[in-house]
Motif scaffolding. Structure first.
Motif, short mmCIF file in Angstrom:
data_model
loop_
_atom_site.label_atom_id
_atom_site.label_comp_id
_atom_site.label_asym_id
_atom_site.label_seq_id
_atom_site.Cartn_x
_atom_site.Cartn_y
_atom_site.Cartn_z
N LYS A 142 51.12 -5.86 -15.26
CA LYS A 142 51.46 -4.88 -14.22
C LYS A 142 51.06 -5.39 -12.84
O LYS A 142 51.81 -5.26 -11.87
N VAL A 143 49.87 -5.96 -12.73
CA VAL A 143 49.40 -6.50 -11.44
C VAL A 143 50.37 -7.56 -10.94
O VAL A 143 50.78 -7.56 -9.77
N LYS A 172 53.53 -8.09 -11.81
CA LYS A 172 54.85 -7.50 -11.48
C LYS A 172 54.81 -6.75 -10.15
O LYS A 172 55.70 -6.88 -9.33
N ASP A 173 53.74 -5.96 -9.95
CA ASP A 173 53.62 -5.18 -8.71
C ASP A 173 53.50 -6.07 -7.47
O ASP A 173 53.80 -5.64 -6.37
N ASN A 174 53.04 -7.30 -7.68
CA ASN A 174 52.82 -8.21 -6.55
C ASN A 174 53.78 -9.41 -6.55
O ASN A 174 53.54 -10.39 -5.85
N ASN A 175 54.84 -9.31 -7.35
CA ASN A 175 55.89 -10.34 -7.39
C ASN A 175 55.36 -11.74 -7.68
O ASN A 175 55.76 -12.70 -7.03
N ASP A 188 43.43 -1.15 -7.99
CA ASP A 188 44.73 -1.81 -7.96
C ASP A 188 44.90 -2.73 -6.76
O ASP A 188 45.88 -3.47 -6.67
#
Length: 162
Positions: free
Chosen positions: A111-112, A114-117, A148
């Motif tokens: 998730k980290v 993905k959230d930060n590309n 986060d």
């Protein structure tokens, strides 16, 4: 005059595309294969590929990440680590990593990234990274359960890891 500008624009666009393609090819050629990275991780705790150089680092847990964050080691680099949980993922994002490989990654770490590309690849996905006895969450993972923000995670770990 308009025709000359159009021709000039097309040449500029073409040249940018050629440079981008060349950079992609060079970077891909410089990056070791997953098999090579797996082999490196059998002997080293952390592998960093940057600017055509492959460097190896030692240490347990997130301490090596903290130690090498401040000097830009991870910026635009391809990093391989033995296990990546949310704590490591937040630190790598803070360090501006470009790409990550790991044999084992946790769902919160995914998730980290993905959230930060951040591009990542892993051989196995687990719910969470466990402590050494496998009976509970890793202590570092517990500390970032409700965090986060990569900078906040870095500041927390910097204050407790010397």
């Amino acid at each position: 005059e308009i025709a000359q500008c159009l021709v000039g624009s097309e040449m500029c666009i073409r040249d940018r595309c050629v440079v981008a393609l060349f950079s992609t090819i060079v970077n891909a050629a410089a990056a070791p294969s997953k098999k090579a990275l797996r082999n490196y991780l059998n002997e080293h705790s952390l592998v960093v590929v940057k600017d055509g150089q492959t460097n190896f680092y030692e240490g347990r847990g997130i301490k090596p990440l903290i130690n090498y964050l401040e000097n830009g080691t991870f910026e635009n680099a391809y990093v391989a680590d033995k296990r990546i949980g949310k704590a490591s993922a937040l630190l790598l994002v803070y360090g501006k990593v470009q790409k990550v490989y790991t044999p084992i990654i946790s769902k919160p770490a995914i998730k980290v990234f993905k959230d930060n590309n951040v591009e990542y690849s892993a051989d196995k996905v687990v719910e969470n990274i466990k402590n050494q006895t496998g009976t509970d969450l890793c202590p570092m993972e517990k500390k970032v359960q409700n965090i986060d923000d990569p900078k906040e995670a870095y500041e927390l770990f910097k204050s407790i890891i010397k």
